[in-house]
Design an enzyme around this catalytic site. Structure first.
Site, PDB file in Angstrom:
ATOM      1  N   TYR A 278     -80.965 -28.007 124.898  1.00  0.00           N
ATOM      2  CA  TYR A 278     -80.513 -29.355 124.544  1.00  0.00           C
ATOM      3  C   TYR A 278     -81.394 -30.362 125.273  1.00  0.00           C
ATOM      4  O   TYR A 278     -82.607 -30.236 125.297  1.00  0.00           O
ATOM      5  CB  TYR A 278     -79.021 -29.497 124.871  1.00  0.00           C
ATOM      6  CG  TYR A 278     -78.367 -30.680 124.192  1.00  0.00           C
ATOM      7  CD1 TYR A 278     -78.461 -30.857 122.812  1.00  0.00           C
ATOM      8  CD2 TYR A 278     -77.665 -31.623 124.930  1.00  0.00           C
ATOM      9  CE1 TYR A 278     -77.869 -31.943 122.187  1.00  0.00           C
ATOM     10  CE2 TYR A 278     -77.062 -32.709 124.314  1.00  0.00           C
ATOM     11  CZ  TYR A 278     -77.171 -32.868 122.937  1.00  0.00           C
ATOM     12  OH  TYR A 278     -76.586 -33.946 122.329  1.00  0.00           O
TER      13      TYR A 278
ATOM     14  N   LYS B  68     -66.651 -14.776 102.145  1.00  0.00           N
ATOM     15  CA  LYS B  68     -67.980 -14.775 101.539  1.00  0.00           C
ATOM     16  C   LYS B  68     -69.050 -14.777 102.633  1.00  0.00           C
ATOM     17  O   LYS B  68     -70.067 -14.085 102.539  1.00  0.00           O
ATOM     18  CB  LYS B  68     -68.129 -16.016 100.653  1.00  0.00           C
ATOM     19  CG  LYS B  68     -69.287 -15.939  99.678  1.00  0.00           C
ATOM     20  CD  LYS B  68     -68.908 -15.147  98.443  1.00  0.00           C
ATOM     21  CE  LYS B  68     -69.970 -15.259  97.373  1.00  0.00           C
ATOM     22  NZ  LYS B  68     -69.549 -14.664  96.111  1.00  0.00           N
TER      23      LYS B  68
ATOM     24  N   GLU C 157     -69.095 -21.731  94.822  1.00  0.00           N
ATOM     25  CA  GLU C 157     -68.077 -20.685  94.699  1.00  0.00           C
ATOM     26  C   GLU C 157     -66.764 -21.266  94.182  1.00  0.00           C
ATOM     27  O   GLU C 157     -66.330 -22.343  94.624  1.00  0.00           O
ATOM     28  CB  GLU C 157     -67.847 -20.046  96.073  1.00  0.00           C
ATOM     29  CG  GLU C 157     -67.024 -18.774  96.042  1.00  0.00           C
ATOM     30  CD  GLU C 157     -67.822 -17.581  95.559  1.00  0.00           C
ATOM     31  OE1 GLU C 157     -67.193 -16.563  95.236  1.00  0.00           O
ATOM     32  OE2 GLU C 157     -69.060 -17.658  95.507  1.00  0.00           O
TER      33      GLU C 157
ATOM     34  N   ASP D 289     -70.089 -17.199  90.707  1.00  0.00           N
ATOM     35  CA  ASP D 289     -69.107 -16.855  89.676  1.00  0.00           C
ATOM     36  C   ASP D 289     -69.755 -16.771  88.305  1.00  0.00           C
ATOM     37  O   ASP D 289     -69.309 -16.006  87.442  1.00  0.00           O
ATOM     38  CB  ASP D 289     -67.977 -17.887  89.657  1.00  0.00           C
ATOM     39  CG  ASP D 289     -67.251 -17.954  90.989  1.00  0.00           C
ATOM     40  OD1 ASP D 289     -66.881 -16.890  91.500  1.00  0.00           O
ATOM     41  OD2 ASP D 289     -67.101 -19.057  91.535  1.00  0.00           O
TER      42      ASP D 289
ATOM     43  N   ALA E 257     -64.398 -16.694  77.563  1.00  0.00           N
ATOM     44  CA  ALA E 257     -65.469 -17.639  77.248  1.00  0.00           C
ATOM     45  C   ALA E 257     -65.581 -18.702  78.344  1.00  0.00           C
ATOM     46  O   ALA E 257     -65.934 -19.848  78.085  1.00  0.00           O
ATOM     47  CB  ALA E 257     -65.210 -18.296  75.895  1.00  0.00           C
ATOM     48  N   GLY E 258     -65.285 -18.269  79.576  1.00  0.00           N
ATOM     49  CA  GLY E 258     -65.420 -19.179  80.710  1.00  0.00           C
ATOM     50  C   GLY E 258     -66.817 -19.138  81.286  1.00  0.00           C
ATOM     51  O   GLY E 258     -67.759 -18.609  80.679  1.00  0.00           O
ATOM     52  N   ALA E 259     -66.951 -19.660  82.505  1.00  0.00           N
ATOM     53  CA  ALA E 259     -68.264 -19.776  83.139  1.00  0.00           C
ATOM     54  C   ALA E 259     -68.938 -18.421  83.287  1.00  0.00           C
ATOM     55  O   ALA E 259     -70.121 -18.254  82.978  1.00  0.00           O
ATOM     56  CB  ALA E 259     -68.118 -20.438  84.501  1.00  0.00           C
TER      57      ALA E 259
ATOM     58  N   ASN F  92     -60.117  -9.106  86.979  1.00  0.00           N
ATOM     59  CA  ASN F  92     -59.554  -8.719  88.280  1.00  0.00           C
ATOM     60  C   ASN F  92     -58.225  -9.412  88.510  1.00  0.00           C
ATOM     61  O   ASN F  92     -58.058 -10.565  88.121  1.00  0.00           O
ATOM     62  CB  ASN F  92     -60.534  -9.111  89.403  1.00  0.00           C
ATOM     63  CG  ASN F  92     -61.403  -7.935  89.814  1.00  0.00           C
ATOM     64  OD1 ASN F  92     -60.937  -6.811  89.888  1.00  0.00           O
ATOM     65  ND2 ASN F  92     -62.668  -8.213  90.070  1.00  0.00           N
TER      66      ASN F  92
ATOM     67  N   ASN G 223     -69.782  -8.261  92.890  1.00  0.00           N
ATOM     68  CA  ASN G 223     -70.822  -9.262  93.106  1.00  0.00           C
ATOM     69  C   ASN G 223     -71.541  -9.112  94.436  1.00  0.00           C
ATOM     70  O   ASN G 223     -72.629  -9.672  94.606  1.00  0.00           O
ATOM     71  CB  ASN G 223     -70.226 -10.671  93.008  1.00  0.00           C
ATOM     72  CG  ASN G 223     -69.948 -11.075  91.574  1.00  0.00           C
ATOM     73  OD1 ASN G 223     -69.894 -10.225  90.688  1.00  0.00           O
ATOM     74  ND2 ASN G 223     -69.762 -12.360  91.338  1.00  0.00           N
TER      75      ASN G 223
END
Length: 750
Positions: free
Chosen positions: A37, A92, A134, A160, A193-195, A287, A320
């Site tokens: 420092y 994560k 996320e 995702d 039909a999502g992301a 899931n 993932n």
């Protein structure tokens, strides 16, 4: 307690949460603090002001990822808000660190407005080397990722969307090959039909599927142009609207080759599976419950069903964690400005290729010792497979360099070695030896040639160019096992039932006739005991080294090479040595396997052999003779032996390394004790060659260090033999055999 209560206790246990910040530099003295420092920190600050790129040289930015969420679409939980999402984001961070050694700050933003979210994240660019978005709801996530990617000069990746795409894409590459289908011709149906579904469909097209062959369904049915014209579809769904009749998921699945489920559990029936094309590929990835269970899908048909889910209790888990840590690892290490399509494709192809390779024993054990072999039940690697790091990250880094996304370049081979070092010091140490072995491979006889592990090791040894393996045993059985394992190689085999062994019998008789071995007995020994056969092959020069012991007790495996090969001309004794690796140091422990009650002469010679072995690993040896006494503090028969051994070594003109003792174990390895209390010692740094006073203490010591000290062990390595011979421990893994083969080759080279 159930899983939920266990999880609550896991998270609340002191200290709460799952992550902490630790320092990477010493902070023990006033000078340390002045460097860390004020006032010392001013120097790197001013350097960065003059040259912004030096931020990567002076700070953790290059290994720091921001995991950013607003908690609006947490997997399985929905819109729970920013604060409630923090345990997920910490998790994560744990995965980033565990699998790719990447540090993470988790950032939970209480923002739902896209503009505000983008502005906030973009302002943090100086802090991070990359951003992992996320659990952000669609369609906002599309706009957020695109705008941040355009604006920021560091990788921005919404896991995702793209994580499932990459992992399932790798599975698809292998599945179509197994099913003998053409990726460009298959019909693919999406449920959801999502992301994630839209990103996955886009990625399948990037891999070679045709967009016109993709049918996507949402909760209202097939995405059709008539629905788009009626205003039922947003701009992202319209991308996959088809000019076909309206219908539901059951209609879409008729005759389809592939089902990709990214929706909700239980919506696919066995009848729908039966309506699909021959040998269907079913990725039911909802899931925690898949669209159809593994057993239901498999039992619905008599032909081959290649099934993947998001669950760990079924084969082919689309997880993932197989993607994002390694994508970012490769991107960070070349200072990429983005994670582009080329990098994603490279990751998928690397994953697919890895699934075709032999699986490490440690991975098999982690999954209940169930066979893991490329085929319908194994189309993607397991998340705990350590090889994913040094297969995916280099592929991603290379793709970044080739596509122009990288700001720095790396040598791919050297980069792999750096990555292996991240997995532990033992890999770093073995890489030194394996590289030496590859420079001049030698013939290594594997005595237990019909053992499955030996055959797998022979395949890896040959594939990596470490040595020329020679399997000893029944050739028909070896070929049968290799074929069952899917190992396409033609190993050299010495089959005692097919070879003329008379020269070997003659030589064994010559060596052992004054030890009571008749010519007839010698013939029987080389024919029925491959330890004797391999030993005579090495003694005659028909093989350069021998590995054995995998299925024998150590003494019985050691006896034939000791009788036939013997010790080196300049050696009276052999010894067993283990290399133990810790996070920041390595130590060689001897003798751990051979000499029960060594005198001073044995201890001195074992020290010299072990020091020579350390030098083969590019380690400058510093040897300590261990005892319960420090430099004469106790004087009895036991302490005199190591003390006399040190005197012998100090008077030996060939000894060119520091050695001292007798000393206690903590004296040998703690720098402060050596410097403060025993500053007269010949060791100016802690010892890295530890010579135990007897076999009992050596064996106990190395096992305690391994089990309680968290050390990784390489060995046992035999030193002092007239030719390279190493005796494995029963139950060793394939990697242990490969490692010792590398050591044996380097021994033979020298």
């Amino acid at each position: 307690m159930g899983l939920e209560d266990d999880a609550r206790e896991y998270h609340r246990e002191e200290p709460p949460g799952k992550i902490e910040i630790s320092t990477t530099k010493p902070t023990n003295t006033q000078r340390d603090l002045s460097l860390a420092y004020s006032p010392g920190v001013a120097a790197p600050c001013l350097d960065i002001e003059k040259d912004p790129e030096r931020i990567f040289e002076y700070t953790a930015k290059g290994n720091l990822v921001g995991v950013v969420s607003n908690g609006s679409a947490v997997l399985g939980l929905g819109d729970i808000g920013a604060g409630a999402s923090k345990p997920v984001m910490e998790g994560k961070g744990v995965l980033f660190k565990r699998f790719a050694d990447i540090d993470v700050f988790d950032i939970e933003l209480d923002l739902t407005d896209v503009d505000a979210f983008v502005e906030t994240v973009a302002a943090m660019e100086p802090t991070f080397g990359g951003i992992n978005l996320e659990d952000i709801t669609a369609p906002a996530c599309f706009a957020i990722e695109q705008r941040l990617s355009d604006r920021m000069d560091i990788p921005v990746f919404h896991d995702d969307q793209h994580g499932t795409a990459i992992i399932s894409g790798a599975a698809l590459l292998n599945a179509v090959e197994i099913a003998d289908k053409d990726l460009s011709e298959i019909d693919i149906v999406f449920s959801g039909a999502g992301a994630s579904a839209i990103a996955t469909a886009r990625f399948y097209v990037s891999l070679g599927a045709r967009k016109e062959n993709i049918t996507m369904c949402d909760s209202s049915g097939i995405l059709t142009e008539s629905r788009a014209e009626a205003g039922e579809l947003n701009e992202f769904k319209r991308e996959f609207a088809r000019d076909i009749e309206d219908g539901d998921l059951a209609d879409a699945m008729e005759g389809a080759d592939v089902f990709a489920g990214l929706s909700v559990g239980g919506i696919v029936s066995p009848e729908m599976v039966r309506s699909m094309a021959d040998d269907p590929i079913i990725f039911a990835m909802a899931n925690p419950n898949p669209e159809i269970t593994y057993d239901e899908a498999k039992n619905a048909r008599d032909d081959t069903v290649i099934m993947a889910t998001g669950r760990s209790d079924y084969p082919n888990q689309v997880n993932n964690v197989l993607g994002f840590p390694f994508l970012f690892r490769g991107a960070l290490d070349v200072r990429a400005t983005e994670i582009n399509e080329e990098m994603k494709r490279a990751a998928a192809h690397a994953l697919a290729e890895l699934a075709r390779q032999d699986v490490p024993d440690a991975v098999v054990k982690a999954y209940g010792d169930e066979p893991l072999q490329f085929g319908p039940e194994y189309v993607i690697p397991k998340p705990v497979d350590p090889r994913v790091l040094f297969e995916l990250a280099p592929a991603v880094a290379e793709a970044a360099m080739d596509s122009g996304a990288a700001r720095t370049t790396v040598d791919t081979d050297q980069y792999r070695e750096r990555l292996e070092a991240r997995l532990g010091k033992s890999r770093e140490m073995m890489r030194v030896v394996l590289n030496k072995a590859k420079s001049d491979p030698k013939r290594v006889a594997l005595a237990e040639g019909t053992d499955e592990k030996m055959i797998r090791a022979a395949y890896q040894i040959a594939e990596q160019g470490i040595a020329e393996p020679v399997l000893l045993g029944d050739s028909d059985e070896i070929h049968r096992i290799a074929q069952r394992l899917g190992l396409s190689f033609e190993p050299e085999i010495v089959d005692p039932n097919e070879r003329n062994l008379e020269p070997y019998a003659d030589r064994l008789h010559e060596l052992r006739k004054r030890k009571g071995v008749t010519r007839t007995e010698a013939g029987e020994l080389v024919r029925r005991d491959t330890n004797y056969l391999g030993s005579v092959m090495v003694e005659r020069g028909d093989a350069d080294a021998l590995l054995t012991g995998l299925t024998h007790h150590y003494p019985s495996a050691l006896r034939p090479p000791l009788q036939v090969v013997g010790s080196a001309e300049d050696a009276e004794y052999v010894a067993g040595v283990y290399l133990l690796t810790f996070k920041n140091r390595v130590v060689f422990c001897a003798d751990t396997t051979v000499n029960q009650a060594p005198d001073e002469e044995v201890l001195a010679e074992v020290t010299k052999h072990t020091a020579e072995l350390a030098q083969r690993f590019n380690v400058e040896p510093r040897a300590a003779m261990l005892s319960y006494s420090n430099f004469g503090s106790v004087d009895d028969e036991g302490t005199r032996k190591p003390r006399k051994a040190v005197e012998m070594l100090h008077s030996d003109p060939e000894v060119d390394f520091p050695v001292d003792g007798e000393m206690q174990a903590d004296t040998a390895v703690v720098e402060d004790i050596l410097e403060d209390t025993y500053d007269f010692s010949k060791l100016d740094e802690p010892a890295n060659v530890l010579i135990f006073p007897n076999l009992e203490s050596g064996n106990i010591g190395y096992k305690l260090l391994q089990r309680l000290g968290g050390a990784e062990a390489i060995g046992p390595m035999l030193v002092g033999m007239d030719a390279p011979v190493h005796v494995l421990q029963r139950g060793d893994e394939v990697k242990d055999i490969v490692n010792l083969a590398g050591v044996a080759v380097v021994d033979a080279q020298e």
